[in-house]
Structures are given as structure tokens and as C-alpha cells.
Design a protein around this motif. Structure first.
Motif: not given
Length: 887
Positions: A693-699, A832-849
Motif C-alpha cells: 500500500f505505502i510503496g504503491f502510494a509513494a511510487g 508495521s515497521a518492517i512493512a513500511a520498508y515497502g515504501g522504500f523498496f517499491i519505488p527503488k525497485a521501479y527505478g532500478s528496473s
């Protein structure tokens, strides 16, 4: 703290002068880049931003390390900690001399920053050698080691001219290493060392004083007297050259009239604190500083008055002699204040000087890092040179008001009762503490509990809403910034979008354990109020397209304060509700709180399109559209608009919420959850729901703009987070009826199919893709992730209540309820702390891909594999008939 006469004066003097010499050399090393920086920049071709980061890194790491070094000194003693610290710093300085790349320079700078942490090691070590009546003077003499900065300013230029910057660094490394070895050989264990070793203190007990807000009041004092001192020492030469048109040499000499007394008179401050009391010295310091900063903040002004016989004109301005006199007085009283602050600490916390002094020193050092950056931004935005002193006036006035308020409250509540209160007297609020809380008791719940829980929930929701709004500011900013003149690359923009999630996720690890330590009401109010810092600073920085990228990175990290609030908010609300209603309550808290993301993405574009705050809000930036027409945008409004709501939310939380006595627990009691395998399983599953959710929202806004350049993503970006947030309460409600595991299982299956649909509608070399299909597929993903957020949070309380009930049996039902609630609250915060890293990894996964393959498809295929793994894990552990814990 020792009794008078138990240590010989000879041993005291030996410890004092050896420690002061060591600190002087540490301070000289800590400021080494002030001389070597320019030469390094020329030889390696660094930009101004790279040089600024290189010079700031030791200040930052030296500040942050103070807390941990103080902790180590309390536990192991100053002799070995200080000696090993200097040897480590010497190795870092030597590595600096071998550096041939910017990365190696930064690594060296990180190590050199440890020298600044030597201050708290010396304070903790030296305070154990002196009785209360002499500690102030001893610590004042020790603190005068700040003149190490002058030592570097005097000696380093001669070495630089004679042997070059590499050899200069090697000379410093050799001197530092010799001092480190000498300290280990010649220093003695402090008088309290053996006693500490015999009665080893747990980490929790060492950190416990940090839960008292009095520590953070002392930190505010030190933020001003030390942080502002460092900031002005860096700022004054530039200020004098620009305002009074002096040459560099003259400006440096006049600035020294400020810096020298601010170091040497610290000895006098210690003596005065011993003789008259640290509180009186702090009153003198803050009152004098308020007067000086007020006079220094008054800009040159011309007045025209219509008189009887015509117009009368006169002007007011601070002349150069008056400016020098005022800064000298300011520096003098700051030096007294620095000594007085550290006189307080061994008196209030004799067994915790290291950790408390480390926290106070850390905040003061951070002031020295952040204030110069803020001075520059205020100049650019306000356009008045005196704005730096205006800021210091506000900080100083706040410190004076808080101190006076605390003392008057203490007189009424503490001293008259003849007993000491361990918490801040001005924050002692037992009337909001619930001593009796039994949500599983149906009679109690119907008669009293439901009303209290409902009130706390509906105050918690808007505070969490604001936290998510601040957390997601950058998702909109990065879309608009390139068109407004901010010259950042796409990869840099993805970093700005991703960093709030990274820092927010990291803060959640700590925030999740804060409610049982501080209390839910206090922590909600404090954590909400902290959001003002990034909003104010962003509002200033976004008005200038020349703001360094480093500043933007820091602001992106500070927005993570909003992300951290989620884990503490959810942990707090979980204590208020019975297990039969936890799913709905947590779903409402999180779901409506998550609306802050969509609100930011909806309200933000509207707020930046108008001058909401008039002249007070600053000037707009100009956007040129494809037709050449210009549009004014106030990017700063996206941050400024939330400040009044944050203030209101923090006040409402302080006066409207409650703390629960049964929810109190140490970190050690909560840390048992790390031994439960279900904690780590739920981390994985919640990463799949909330992380998505937070990764999709950020990216999504930036990804949409890159894939479909003809579409304005800002118009549609809020819809996905809105749908996901509204779906979350339904996820909890449905799970209360059908079971959280079943709902979670089907949620992940839908999400895997949703990503496959996104892949189908992507543009490629053969087709332009379908934005409608792409957007609709993401809406499905947002809704599914929202439902999954609610269902996974419904699973956690049941899992851990079941585990404790099995362990304690029927006879321990009440204890199982208390322990189950406590553990589930800790787990909710941690996952919730571990899950919030999705907000970092998903946008970065887009950029890296995109960087690796030119397409986002590789990242999306990875998401499909991940969701399938979540389906299998949910089925095996929680959803099948013979699952270990069916829920």
C-alpha cells in the motif's frame, strides 16, 4: 557521585588535566575539515555540495554517537572507552590521508566524527572523580577543551603549507594515537568503576531516564547554548563580510571575539554553578540571551513620521561596534549556560551521567549541524540577514519559558509535598492514567470502557491522519519539482520519494515500543507535535530552487517522523479494545489514518495553486506549461498547510487521551516477541499488505508520469490511496466475522492477479499501453492491500493471545490476557515497521528496473512471486484445517 574527601586531590587533578588534554585534541580533530576541506576540494574537484556534506558529516556523526558512547562509558568506564575511541579516530584520520575518492573521504569523515563524541565520555568519566560541590568547576575546565578548534585553526594551516593535507592528516593521526595509548596507560579507573561492575545495570535500566521529559528540557537548553554556538561560529565570518562589508581577515578576528569567550568562560560557568546553583546560572544565561538575540534580530529600518512642521525621518540599525559587543555578551553567557546544563546532569542523574549526557550532547550537536543549514535557507526565503538571530530568539525564548514553567509547577506540586517526582513536574498528569482497565469484562466494557476507548480512538485517528499526510508529502513534490527549476535527475527524485519510507520504517521499530514506556497519550501528543519540524523546514526550503540536494535528502528523512507514528498509534489503540472488537477498531484507526496519504495527494495540488498565507507564506515559483503560459505555484503550502492542524491534534491528544497502567512495560518485557516465530511470519505477510500500500502510494505518481507522459498523474494519484484506506476498516470487520487468515489468503491471490493485469497494460516498443487498464489494475491492488492491512492486523492479537493462553493454561487466563495484549501491541508496532520498508523498496525497485532494463516489468514480476509466497505461508500456518494457530 562520590562523597567529599574519599578521593585525593592529586588523583582528581590527574584525572582532570589528562581528560581535558584528551578532549582538546579530540575537538581539534573534530574540526579538521575546516582547514583541510578547501585544499581537498581543489585537489579532488569536489562541488560545493560535496564539500558541504564532507564538512557536515563529522558534526552529525559526532552528535549522534554521543548517546551510544555515553551508554558504553556508564557500563565499562571512561578509561577504556576514551582510549579506544581516540585510537579508532586516529585510524579514521589516517585512512583519510589515503583517500583518493569521495566515498573514502566520507568514510573517513564518519570515523573522524567520533572525536566529537569524546565530550560525553570525558563528562561521564570526570564527574565520577568529583563530589557535587566541585563538579561544575571540574566540568567547566574540561569543557574549555573546545579551544581545540582554535588549535586546529592555528596549527593546521602551517602544516598544510609545509607538508600538504595528506601528511597533515597523518600528523594528526599520530598525535591522536599517542594520546589514546597514553590515556589507557596513565588514566585510572574512576572511583565508581568497581561498584558498577559488581552491580551490572541492564540496558533497559540504563535507558530508563530517557523516558523522563526533564532530560529533553535539558536537551533544549543545550541545543541553544552549544548548538547555536557551533552554528554562529561557522556563520559569523560570512555574516560580517556581507552585512558590514569586512574583509575575511577582519571578519575572522571579530568572530573570534565571540568564539573564544564561548569556550574559555565555560570554566567560570562551572564555578558559578557550584557556588550559586546551575538553575540560577541558566536563568542568567537565557534572560541575557533573549535580550541579545532580540537586539541582534532587529533589521536596519528607516522611519518616516508626519510631523507638525513636515516629515521627520530617522533610522535604526545595529552598528558594527554594537554588534561585536552583543555577540561577545551572547558568547559569554552561552559559555556559562553550557557549563550549567552539564552541572544539572550528575545532580539529577548521578548513576546515568553517560546516557543522559549523551542524549543532551547529541541534541546540542545536532543543533550545530541543522542550524547553519537553516540560516542559509532563511536568508534565501525571508531575505533578511538578521533572520538567523530571529530564529535563535524564538528558540531561546521557548527554553526560558519552559524552564520557568517547570520550576513554578515544581514548587506547587513537588516541593510543597516534600518529595521528589521522578518525572518532569510540569508533565505529571496522573488524572489521565487509567489504573483499572478491563476491556474483556463485559460489564466494565458496557458501563465505562467503551466510551473511554471510543474517545481515545477518535482522537488517535486524526493524529495518525496528519502523520500519513506529512509522510507522503514528497510523493507530490517530486512530480512538480523538475518543472519548477529543481535540477534533480529521475534517480534523485526516486530517492526523495523513497527516503521518507526508509526513515519512517526505521523509526517504527523504536516507536512501537514507546507506548508501554512513555504512555499512549504522551507519546501520541509528542510524536504528533514533532511533525512541525519537517513541515516548517520544508516550507522554507521549497521556496528556493537552489536549495542543495543534501538539504532535500535530510528533509525527506525527517518526513519519516510521520511514518513512525503508525506503529505507536496502532499499539496504543490495541490496548483499549477487547479481542472481539480489535479488528474493527484497528481497521478504523489505520484505515482512516491512511486517508492522510490520499488527502495529501488531493489537497496538496490544490494548496500549492493559491497564495493561502499571503506574504507570510513566501513567494511562488513559476511553472511554464507546454503552451508557454506561466503559472504560479506555492510548493511550500503543501507543508505549511498542516502546521495548525498538527498543533491542534497534539493538544487534543495531550488533554483528551489516556494512559493505561497495565500497558506499562520495559523494553525487555516487550522484546520477548523477537523469540516468537509468528512475529517474523507476520512481518512477511504485513510487508505484502501494508508494504504494498505505502510503496504503491509513494511510487505511483512518478511511475505514472514516466510511463504515460501525456497524463497528469497528480489529478488521479489520490484515488488509489483513498480506495485502499477506505477498504482497510472493512478488512478488519470482515475478518472479525470470517477469520483474518481466510481474508488474508484471498487478498494475496487477488494482488498477484492484479500485478499480472498491470503487466498486461504496460506500454512497450510495440504498443503505447492503456492508461485506463493500468490505472484500474492499480486501484484493485490498492483496495486489496487495504483489506489485507485490516485482516493481518486482526490476526496478530488472536495469535499472541492463543500462544499465551496455551502457555499459562486456564488458571492463568487473566495473566494471559495482559501478556497477550502487551505482546500483540509490540508485534503490531514491529511488523508495521518492517512493512513500511515497502515504501522504500517499491519505488527503488521501479527505478532500478528501469535503469537496468529500460522497463518496470522486472520489478513487477518480482512482486508476483512475492505475493504467491504470501499465499502459501498464510495457508500453511494459519488458514488450513490443521494449521498451528488457526485464526
Amino acid at each position: 557521585m562520590i562523597e567529599a574527601g574519599t578521593v585525593s586531590p592529586k588523583d582528581q587533578r590527574h584525572a582532570l588535566w589528562l581528560t581535558t588534554l584528551a578532549f582538546t585534541l579530540c575537538f581539534a580533530v573534530w574540526t579538521l575539515f575546516s582547514i583541510l576541506g578547501i585544499k581537498i576540494k581543489d585537489e579532488l574537484g569536489l562541488t560545493d555540495t560535496e564539500l558541504g556534506l564532507l564538512m557536515a558529516t563529522p558534526i552529525l556523526t559526532g552528535s549522534i554517537s554521543r548517546l551510544f558512547l555515553g551508554l558504553l562509558t556508564d557500563r565499562f568506564g571512561g578509561r577504556w572507552v576514551f582510549g579506544l575511541l581516540m585510537l579508532t579516530t586516529a585510524a579514521a584520520v589516517f585512512m583519510l590521508s589515503l583517500a583518493d575518492s569521495y566515498v573514502l573521504l566520507l568514510l573517513g569523515a564518519l570515523g573522524i566524527g567520533l572525536a566529537g563524541g569524546g565530550f560525553i565520555v570525558g563528562v561521564a568519566y570526570l564527574s565520577n572523580w568529583y563530589e557535587e560541590g566541585k563538579q561544575g568547576t571540574a566540568l567547566g575546565i574540561f569543557g574549555a577543551g573546545n579551544v581545540g578548534a582554535a588549535l586546529t585553526n592555528f596549527a593546521a594551516p602551517f602544516l598544510l603549507l609545509a607538508v600538504g593535507w595528506q601528511s597533515t592528516a597523518q600528523v594528526y593521526a599520530a598525535v591522536m594515537a599517542a594520546m589514546g595509548l597514553g590515556f589507557i596507560l596513565f588514566a585510572k579507573a574512576d572511583p565508581s568503576h568497581n561498584q558498577r561492575q559488581q552491580s551490572a545495570t541492564s540496558l533497559t535500566a540504563q535507558l530508563m531516564p530517557l523516558t523522563e521529559l526533564r532530560v529533553w528540557r535539558f536537551s533544549l537548553y543545550y541545543f541553544f547554548v552549544f548548538g547555536a554556538f557551533v552554528a554562529l561560529a561557522l556563520w559569523l565570518p560570512h555574516y560580517l563580510m556581507e552585512v558590514y562589508h569586512l574583509d575575511l581577515a577582519t571578519a575572522g578576528i571579530l568572530a573570534a571575539l565571540y568564539t573564544i569567550p564561548a569556550s574559555l568562560f565555560r570554566i567560570l560557568g562551572g564555578w558559578l554553578s557550584d557556588r550559586y546553583g546551575a538553575r540560577k546560572v541558566m536563568y542568567w544565561t537565557l534572560i541575557a540571551s533573549v535580550i541579545c538575540t532580540f537586539l541582534l534580530s532587529y533589521p536596519p529600518t528607516e522611519y518616516q513620521v508626519q510631523g507638525i512642521r513636515g516629515e521627520l525621518s530617522f533610522s535604526l540599525h545595529t552598528s558594527l561596534p554594537m554588534f561585536v559587543l552583543l555577540t561577545f555578551i551572547l558568547g559569554f553567557f552561552m559559555s556559562l549556560g553550557k557549563a550549567a546544563v552539564f552541572k544539572h546532569i550528575p545532580v539529577y542523574y548521578p548513576k546515568h551521567v553517560g546516557v543522559v549526557g549523551g542524549a543532551v550532547g547529541m541534541v546540542g550537536g545536532l543543533g550545530g549541524f541543522f542550524l547553519p543549514l537553516t540560516f542559509g535557507m532563511l536568508n534565501d526565503v525571508v531575505g533578511i540577514w538578521q533572520s538567523s538571530f530571529m530564529l535563535l530568539f524564538l528558540v531561546c525564548a521557548l527554553a526560558l519559558w519552559w524552564m520557568h514553567f517547570a520550576i513554578r509547577r515544581a514548587e506547587r506540586r513537588e516541593w510543597l509535598a516534600g518529595e521528589e517526582v521522578t518525572d518532569l513536574p510540569e508533565m505529571t498528569t496522573d488524572s489521565w492514567l487509567l489504573e483499572d482497565w478491563r476491556p474483556e469484562d463485559k460489564g466494565f466494557w458496557q458501563d465505562k470502557g467503551r466510551g473511554i476507548a471510543t474517545r481515545n480512538l477518535w482522537i488517535s485517528i486524526p493524529n495518525l491522519f496528519l502523520a500519513f499526510a506529512v509522510w507522503s508529502i514528497w510523493s507530490i513534490m517530486v512530480v512538480k519539482m523538475p518543472k519548477l527549476g529543481f535540477t534533480y535527475s529521475p534517480n534523485q527524485l526516486f530517492w526523495l520519494a523513497a527516503l521518507p519510507a526508509l526513515s519512517g520504517a526505521t523509526l517504527r521499530i523504536f516507536y512501537g515500543f514507546m507506548v508501554p514506556i512513555f504512555g499512549g497519550r504522551r507519546w501520541t501528543a509528542i510524536s504528533t507535535a514533532s511533525l512541525i519540524l519537517p513541515c516548517l523546514w520544508m516550507g522554507i526550503a521549497l521556496q528556493d530552487t537552489d536549495t542543495p540536494y543534501l538539504v532535500m535528502l535530510i528533509l525527506a528523512l525527517l518526513c519519516g517522523l510521520g511514518g513512525g507514528n503508525f506503529s505507536s498509534s496502532m499499539a496504543n489503540i490495541s490496548f483499549f479494545y477487547p479481542k472481539a472488537e480489535k479488528g474493527a477498531a484497528l481497521g478504523l484507526n489505520a484505515g482512516l489514518g491512511n486517508l492522510g496519504v490520499s488527502a495529501m495527494q488531493l489537497i496538496g495540488p490544490l494548496a500549492i495553486s493559491a497564495s493561502l498565507f499571503g506574504e507570510m507564506g513566501g513567494e511562488p515559483l513559476v511553472l511554464l506549461d507546454s503552451t508557454g503560459a506561466s503559472h504560479s505555484l506555492w510548493l511550500q503550502n503543501a507543508a505549511f498547510i498542516w502546521i495548525p492542524f498538527i498543533l491542534f491534534g497534539a493538544i487534543a491528544a495531550w488533554f483528551g487521551m489516556n494512559d493505561i497502567a497495565d500497558a506499562k512495560a520495559s523494553f525487555k518485557e516487550q522484546a520477548v516477541v523477537f523469540k516468537r516465530s509468528d512475529t517474523w511470519i507476520m512481518c512477511w505477510l504485513y510487508l505484502g499488505t501494508f508494504g504494498s500500500f505505502i510503496g504503491f502510494a509513494a511510487g505511483f505518481p512518478l511511475l505514472c508520469g514516466l510511463l504515460f507522459p501525456d497524463v497528469d498523474p497528480v489529478k488521479y494519484a489520490f484515488i488509489g490511496p483513498l480506495a485502499g484506506a477506505l477498504a482497510r476498516p472493512f478488512g478488519g470487520i470482515i475478518s472479525d466475522r470470517l477469520g483474518g487468515a481466510k481474508v488474508t489468503l484471498w487478498t494475496f491471490a487477488i494482488m498477484a492477479l492484479g500485478v499480472m493485469a498491470v503487466l498486461h497494460f504496460l506500454p512497450d516498443a510495440q504498443q503505447s499501453g492503456s492508461f485506463v487498464g493500468f490505472f484500474a489494475s492499480f486501484i484493485v491492488l490498492f483496495i486489496a492491500s487495504g483489506i489485507g492491512n485490516g485482516s493481518t492486523f486482526r490476526m496478530v492479537p488472536l495469535i499472541f493471545l492463543t500462544l499465551r493462553s496455551r502457555a499459562l493454561g486456564a488458571s492463568g487466563a487473566k495473566q494471559a490476557e495482559v501478556e497477550g495484549n502487551r505482546e500483540s501491541a509490540a508485534v503490531l508496532g514491529f511488523i508495521s515497521a518492517i512493512a513500511a520498508y515497502g515504501g522504500f523498496f517499491i519505488p527503488k525497485a521501479y527505478g532500478s528496473s528501469i535503469a537496468a532494463t529500460g522497463s518496470v516489468a522486472m520489478a513487477l514480476y518480482g512482486f508476483v512471486v512475492f505475493y504467491i509466497s504470501c499465499v502459501l505461508i498464510t495457508w500453511w500456518y494459519y488458514a488450513r484445517k490443521q494449521a498451528p494457530i488457526p485464526c
